[in-house]
Design a protein around this motif. Structure first.
Motif, PDB file in Angstrom:
ATOM      1  N   VAL A  26       7.156  30.675  25.309  1.00 21.60           N
ATOM      2  CA  VAL A  26       8.221  31.395  24.619  1.00 21.60           C
ATOM      3  C   VAL A  26       9.580  30.881  25.088  1.00 21.60           C
ATOM      4  CG1 VAL A  26       9.311  33.652  24.301  1.00 21.60           C
ATOM      5  CG2 VAL A  26       6.827  33.444  24.222  1.00 21.60           C
ATOM      6  N   LEU A  27       9.716  30.646  26.381  1.00 25.86           N
ATOM      7  CA  LEU A  27      10.971  30.135  26.933  1.00 25.86           C
ATOM      8  C   LEU A  27      11.281  28.739  26.383  1.00 25.86           C
ATOM      9  CD1 LEU A  27      13.316  30.678  28.854  1.00 25.86           C
ATOM     10  CD2 LEU A  27      11.937  29.689  30.680  1.00 25.86           C
ATOM     11  N   ASP A  34      17.354  26.800  20.209  1.00 26.43           N
ATOM     12  CA  ASP A  34      18.803  26.788  20.457  1.00 26.43           C
ATOM     13  C   ASP A  34      19.367  25.400  20.201  1.00 26.43           C
ATOM     14  OD1 ASP A  34      18.884  29.462  21.132  1.00 26.43           O
ATOM     15  OD2 ASP A  34      18.955  29.114  23.302  1.00 26.43           O
ATOM     16  N   VAL A  35      18.688  24.391  20.735  1.00 28.10           N
ATOM     17  CA  VAL A  35      19.152  23.011  20.551  1.00 28.10           C
ATOM     18  C   VAL A  35      19.001  22.585  19.097  1.00 28.10           C
ATOM     19  CG1 VAL A  35      18.730  20.601  21.186  1.00 28.10           C
ATOM     20  CG2 VAL A  35      18.684  22.383  22.943  1.00 28.10           C
ATOM     21  N   LEU A  65       3.270  28.438  17.469  1.00 27.61           N
ATOM     22  CA  LEU A  65       3.285  27.186  18.208  1.00 27.61           C
ATOM     23  C   LEU A  65       2.730  27.352  19.605  1.00 27.61           C
ATOM     24  CD1 LEU A  65       6.792  25.858  17.192  1.00 27.61           C
ATOM     25  CD2 LEU A  65       4.588  25.049  16.402  1.00 27.61           C
ATOM     26  N   ARG A  66       2.760  28.558  20.115  1.00 29.62           N
ATOM     27  CA  ARG A  66       2.313  28.740  21.490  1.00 29.62           C
ATOM     28  C   ARG A  66       0.873  29.232  21.523  1.00 29.62           C
ATOM     29  NH1 ARG A  66       4.611  33.133  19.859  1.00 29.62           N
ATOM     30  NH2 ARG A  66       4.866  35.077  20.843  1.00 29.62           N
ATOM     31  N   ARG A  67       0.256  28.995  22.652  1.00 27.84           N
ATOM     32  CA  ARG A  67      -1.122  29.444  22.839  1.00 27.84           C
ATOM     33  C   ARG A  67      -1.160  30.965  22.826  1.00 27.84           C
ATOM     34  NH1 ARG A  67      -1.128  25.077  27.148  1.00 27.84           N
ATOM     35  NH2 ARG A  67       0.469  26.423  27.933  1.00 27.84           N
ATOM     36  N   PRO A  68      -2.244  31.521  22.330  1.00 28.53           N
ATOM     37  CA  PRO A  68      -2.358  32.984  22.381  1.00 28.53           C
ATOM     38  C   PRO A  68      -2.324  33.468  23.824  1.00 28.53           C
ATOM     39  CG  PRO A  68      -4.169  31.994  21.122  1.00 28.53           C
ATOM     40  CD  PRO A  68      -3.388  30.883  21.733  1.00 28.53           C
TER      41      PRO A  68
END
Length: 82
Positions: A26-27, A34-35, A65-68
C-alpha cells in the motif's frame, strides 16, 4: 530490447509508473501514484499526446496490484463471572 523497454526509451515514460507492479505494498502504491500523478500533470502541459497515453495506462492497471492481506485471527476466550 523488448517492447516495454522500447516504449520507455522512445517515449521517456516508464510504463510501470502508471500501470503498477503486482505485489506492491500500500505504501509503495501510494508513493508510485503520487509520482505518477505529478508526472501526468507535467505531461498534460508539455505533451498532451503522451499524457493521453499515460492516462490510458492508468486506466488499464490491474486491480488489485497488491497481494491479498493475510488475516490472522487469534482465538478469543470469554470468561464469565461466576
Amino acid at each position: 530490447m523488448n517492447s516495454e523497454e522500447f516504449a520507455e526509451l522512445a517515449l521517456g515514460v516508464d510504463e510501470d509508473l502508471f500501470v503498477g507492479v503486482p505485489g506492491e505494498s500500500v505504501l509503495e502504491y501510494r508513493a508510485r501514484m503520487d509520482v505518477a500523478l505529478a508526472v501526468l500533470a507535467d505531461l498534460r502541459r508539455e505533451d498532451p499526446d503522451l499524457a493521453e497515453y499515460a492516462e490510458r495506462l492508468l486506466s488499464i492497471a490491474p486491480v488489485p496490484l497488491r497481494r491479498p492481506a493475510v488475516v490472522r485471527r487469534m482465538a478469543s476466550v470469554e470468561r464469565m463471572a461466576a
